[in-house]
Design a protein around this motif. Structure first.
Motif, PDB file in Angstrom:
ATOM      1  N   UNK A 130       0.852  -1.188   0.000  1.00 43.88           N
ATOM      2  CA  UNK A 130       0.000   0.000   0.000  1.00 43.88           C
ATOM      3  C   UNK A 130       0.889   1.240   0.000  1.00 43.88           C
ATOM      4  N   UNK A 131       0.454   2.328  -0.615  1.00 42.37           N
ATOM      5  CA  UNK A 131       1.277   3.547  -0.553  1.00 42.37           C
ATOM      6  C   UNK A 131       1.153   4.294   0.771  1.00 42.37           C
ATOM      7  N   UNK A 132       0.055   4.092   1.472  1.00 43.26           N
ATOM      8  CA  UNK A 132      -0.207   4.910   2.663  1.00 43.26           C
ATOM      9  C   UNK A 132       0.253   4.204   3.909  1.00 43.26           C
ATOM     10  N   UNK A 133       0.820   4.994   4.821  1.00 47.98           N
ATOM     11  CA  UNK A 133       1.322   4.419   6.063  1.00 47.98           C
ATOM     12  C   UNK A 133       0.678   5.126   7.258  1.00 47.98           C
ATOM     13  N   UNK A 134       0.059   4.372   8.173  1.00 51.89           N
ATOM     14  CA  UNK A 134      -0.514   5.048   9.334  1.00 51.89           C
ATOM     15  C   UNK A 134       0.579   5.484  10.300  1.00 51.89           C
ATOM     16  N   UNK A 135       0.341   6.547  11.017  1.00 51.61           N
ATOM     17  CA  UNK A 135       1.310   7.011  12.008  1.00 51.61           C
ATOM     18  C   UNK A 135       1.024   6.392  13.368  1.00 51.61           C
ATOM     19  N   UNK A 136      -0.230   5.964  13.538  1.00 56.84           N
ATOM     20  CA  UNK A 136      -0.590   5.313  14.794  1.00 56.84           C
ATOM     21  C   UNK A 136      -1.726   4.341  14.502  1.00 56.84           C
ATOM     22  N   UNK A 137      -2.176   3.623  15.531  1.00 55.22           N
ATOM     23  CA  UNK A 137      -3.288   2.692  15.317  1.00 55.22           C
ATOM     24  C   UNK A 137      -4.576   3.254  15.915  1.00 55.22           C
TER      25      UNK A 137
END
Lengths: 309, 516
Positions: free
Chosen positions: B48-55
């Motif tokens: 995926x191109x998007x990365x979460x910074x937190x959950x």
């Protein structure tokens, strides 16, 4: 030596203060509203209420000088603020990524030193031969091939075509090979030329002629006399290169999805994450100046003439 | 003595050299990462191109949590983008502002705790507190737990889009106690639960055995975050990942030629458009906006720039939406007629001019969406043929420049109906007093129509109203809609069920499988 160190540390503090102030001002002058960017990440428009609430939460509605005072006070207490995006302390965010960047920069430096030594010494020994021509060609290619292209080329051949090495990510030693070579190859070929030139210049010095007259073999003279002296200027360059690799592995990290500082700072710039960008600039300026001080010290230790002065 | 030390150095040098060569050679026969397939343990790796910074699901990472297959909302949008039951099995509207939701029985959070009306209320309250978008979408006045699985929601004003908006990822239902405490794993209700999160690198989710719906076919899904499109493609080609989303359009043919991969596309809810600055002296006149609109070579753009991975746009909403089938009126007058009626004449260079001033405009574009710049150049060339000079200006931050008045035209891209409903976008993008009304379009009659839409609850009437609003937009022409791009996935043969969906956050679900 103590005075030398104190002088350099005072310089370091001054440089960091000016760099951080300049960064603060330039960031505020640069276009981009962090609140707008944050709220429209997925291209869904944001309401006015959402925008103003977030601007207030991030402290962007305060006057510039108040923001600056906050930043300076925090910086002095080693608190570099909280990331707008992750809401976590900037120091934690930066330090979490340092090992990855350090690993890549060290590996890149090793590749660079390896190439510099092998290519530099061999082309000095066989100057004007075929090997020298190859070395010259490699230096030309190394300085002119952009790392993003070289990186993709490596991925294409070693990952896509032959499947020997992973194309991206961090983990094992094999993950490190392609990014490290991409990072170290260009500079290595250039420094090899510098080393070669220095070595050839040394060969005409009187003490080398004296060594020859004493009957020492050419190889021994090259390795133990010429190389030792010719290597001195390369030390400075190696120090600077390491700092560049730590701070400037941005492109390589982005291409190989290497989870280090470089990739992080690109994302922070895109998101206008001011505290992270400021923290990063503080960190890299500290690193650059410190490495220069260490290099200066090594220089003094290696060259007794400087101590006398 | 000298000889000995010389030999020692030589020995050390050759040892280092040989170990380097050996370590490189040792890497040659390395096993590839990616799918590990056994009868009972199927795993898949996605890029995926998007990365979460937190959950944290209530904030800027809600889309990423939803995409991971961990989170669920009360309502889900089906393939036709109609709201269907999910964690809420049914709902009824008691009056204009009051809704009662009956929740699914037997739903448990990933920590084993049962989901009930009280926990849903807690979760929604947290998202309303943390995310202004959730507040804007839901407009909640109060919430009341009626029974163990019945929740009443009262809105501040009639909000007919409430059901569709409850599908927005900002309303993911979570056990809030697990999110507040960083030492706990976040507990959601989806078919996959959290296993491991390496910030900037990957997120690993595993099958949740006690899932209330159909149990996941895969035991584990690894999501790798690769922002660069080319690296993502190469990771797929090299076998490091089994599937990748958002494949760069230029590289689709590469994958199509390779028998090992399938290319899947789906219409997106995104619209690439050309904005007119309604405050600009030239574009105050609708006729000149029409001239520009008529000159846009939409068919060519779809074919050569989008490589057929898009459809010509007639309105802000794509045709897959029930309110997206807008018939655009055919122009009755030619560009020349329109220009002459407004007093423009062609000069010796075949360029339009009026009172000695040429028809010259500035078109803004930005680097974040490179295809828009290529479109801008195509439009520039087409307008030059028509006798209009366009100067393209690339700006780093488009929204900042648009907030000022000194521009004429701008390329832009928006996700127009991310919950399958037109209300939110029309309110934010077209209401006269909205900050996001980037074209500075002021129309009291359109404001009234949008207000009416906000209060209308009947589905058919809402769609009709949305169509009328779009007809008015097409008449006033604050924007020219160019293309609705498609979402493109590259998938290795053998991976089943991982296909693009118009809604960008339903990619991972329990029925994704991989061949043994």
């Amino acid at each position: 030596m103590i005075r030398f160190c104190l002088e350099r540390i005072a310089q370091l503090m001054m440089v960091i203060f000016f760099v951080s102030t300049l960064t603060f001002l330039l960031l505020r002058l640069a276009p981009g509203d962090p609140a707008y960017i944050l709220l429209t990440t997925h291209d869904v428009p944001a309401s006015e209420e959402a925008l103003s609430a977030l601007r207030k939460e991030l402290g962007l509605t305060e006057p510039l000088w108040t923001q600056y005072v906050h930043w300076v006070t925090d910086a002095f207490t080693w608190q570099w603020g909280t990331s707008y995006v992750s809401k976590e302390p900037v120091t934690e965010e930066l330090f979490r990524r340092i090992p990855a960047t350090l690993e890549l920069a060290t590996a890149g430096l090793m590749v660079m030193i390896f190439i510099t030594f092998i290519l530099g010494i061999s082309t000095a020994i066989y100057s004007n031969g075929l090997l020298d021509l190859v070395g010259r060609l490699m230096a030309l290619l190394g300085s002119s091939i952009p790392s993003f292209w070289l990186g993709f080329l490596f991925i294409y051949f070693f990952s896509v075509q032959y499947g020997w090495l992973p194309s991206m990510g961090r983990g094992t030693l094999k993950h490190l090979i392609l990014p490290a070579i991409t990072l170290g190859l260009g500079m290595g070929t250039i420094y090899a030329r510098v080393l070669r030139t220095n070595m050839l210049e040394m060969m005409n010095q009187h003490f080398i002629k004296a060594a020859k007259a004493r009957g020492l073999s050419n190889r021994r003279i090259l390795v133990f006399q010429v190389f030792k002296h010719a290597f001195l200027p390369v030390v400075t360059m190696l120090g600077t290169s390491f700092a560049f690799m730590l701070g400037g592995s941005i492109i390589v990290e982005s291409i190989f999805s290497w989870p280090g500082l470089g990739k992080y700072i690109v994302e922070a710039i895109n998101m206008r994450d001011y505290p992270v960008i400021q923290g990063y600039v503080m960190f890299t300026s500290f690193l650059f100046v410190s490495i220069h001080i260490v290099v200066d010290m090594i220089y003094v230790l290696l060259d007794p003439r400087l101590r006398v002065r | 003595m000298v000889k000995n030390s010389h030999q020692k150095y030589a020995l050390v040098f050759w040892m280092v050299f040989c170990s380097l060569i050996l370590s490189l050679a040792g890497c040659a026969g390395v096993e590839k990462e990616g799918a590990v397939v056994t009868a009972s343990d199927k795993k898949v790796t996605l890029a995926f191109p998007w990365s979460p910074q937190s959950l944290d699901p209530h904030g800027s990472d809600s889309w990423e949590i939803m995409r991971s297959g961990m989170g669920e909302t009360l309502v889900k949008l089906n393939e036709e983008l109609k709201p269907t039951p999910w964690l809420a099995k049914e709902w009824k509207q008691e009056n204009e502002t009051t809704w009662v939701f009956k929740l699914e029985d037997n739903v448990s959070f990933h920590n084993g705790k049962a989901m009930d009306a009280a926990s849903v209320k807690e979760s929604l309250l947290r998202s309303l507190k943390k995310d202004q978008k959730a507040k804007d979408l839901l407009q909640v006045e109060s919430m009341e737990v009626l029974s163990e699985n019945e929740l009443k929601i009262v809105t501040k004003q009639p909000n007919a889009a409430l059901i569709a908006h409850l599908a927005d990822p900002s309303t993911i239902i979570a056990d809030v106690t697990t999110i507040k405490d960083k030492n706990n794993d976040p507990a959601f209700t989806g078919s996959f639960k959290f296993k491991q999160f390496n910030k900037d690198e990957s997120l690993v989710v595993e099958r949740y055995e006690d899932y209330w719906g159909k149990e996941a076919l895969l035991s584990e899904v690894t999501i790798k975050f690769i922002p660069d499109g080319n690296t993502r493609l190469m990771a797929l080609q090299s076998g490091d990942v089994d599937a990748a989303t958002d494949i760069p359009i230029d590289n689709i043919t590469l994958l199509e030629k390779d028998e090992k991969f399938d290319v899947f596309t789906a219409p997106s809810l995104r619209t690439h458009m050309l904005l007119f600055n309604m405050s600009s002296p030239l574009f105050k006149d609708v006729a000149l906006r029409k001239v520009i609109d008529m000159s846009i070579p939409r068919a060519d753009i779809v074919k050569s720039i989008m490589m057929d991975q898009g459809t010509e746009a007639k309105s802000p909403f794509p045709e897959i939406l029930p309110f997206g089938k807008v018939e655009k009126e055919k122009a009755t007058e030619s560009i020349e007629q329109l220009m002459k009626q407004r007093g423009w004449k062609k000069n010796a260079d075949a360029m339009w001019e009026k009172q000695g001033k040429p028809f010259e405009v500035t078109l803004l574009t930005f680097p974040q969406r490179p295809e828009l710049t290529v479109m801008a150049e195509t439009i520039q060339s087409e307008l030059l043929n028509e006798g209009i000079k366009v100067n393209i200006r690339q700006v780093e931050n488009i929204d900042e420049v648009l907030a000022n008045d000194d521009w004429d035209l701008s390329m832009y891209s928006m996700l127009t109906a991310h919950t399958g409903d037109p209300q939110y976008f029309l309110n934010i993008f077209y209401q006269s007093d909205s900050e996001s009304n980037v074209s500075h379009y002021v129309s009291p009659s359109l404001d009234l129509m949008i207000g009416e839409l906000n209060h209308t609850t009947d589905w058919t009437k809402r769609n009709q109203l949305a169509l009328q609003i779009q007809e008015m937009i097409n008449k006033d022409l604050p924007q020219s809609f160019i293309v609705h791009p498609k979402t493109v996935f590259g998938v290795r043969n053998g991976v089943k069920g991982f296909t693009p969906h118009p809604i960008e956050y339903y990619y991972i679900h329990s029925q994704i499988d991989v061949n043994e």
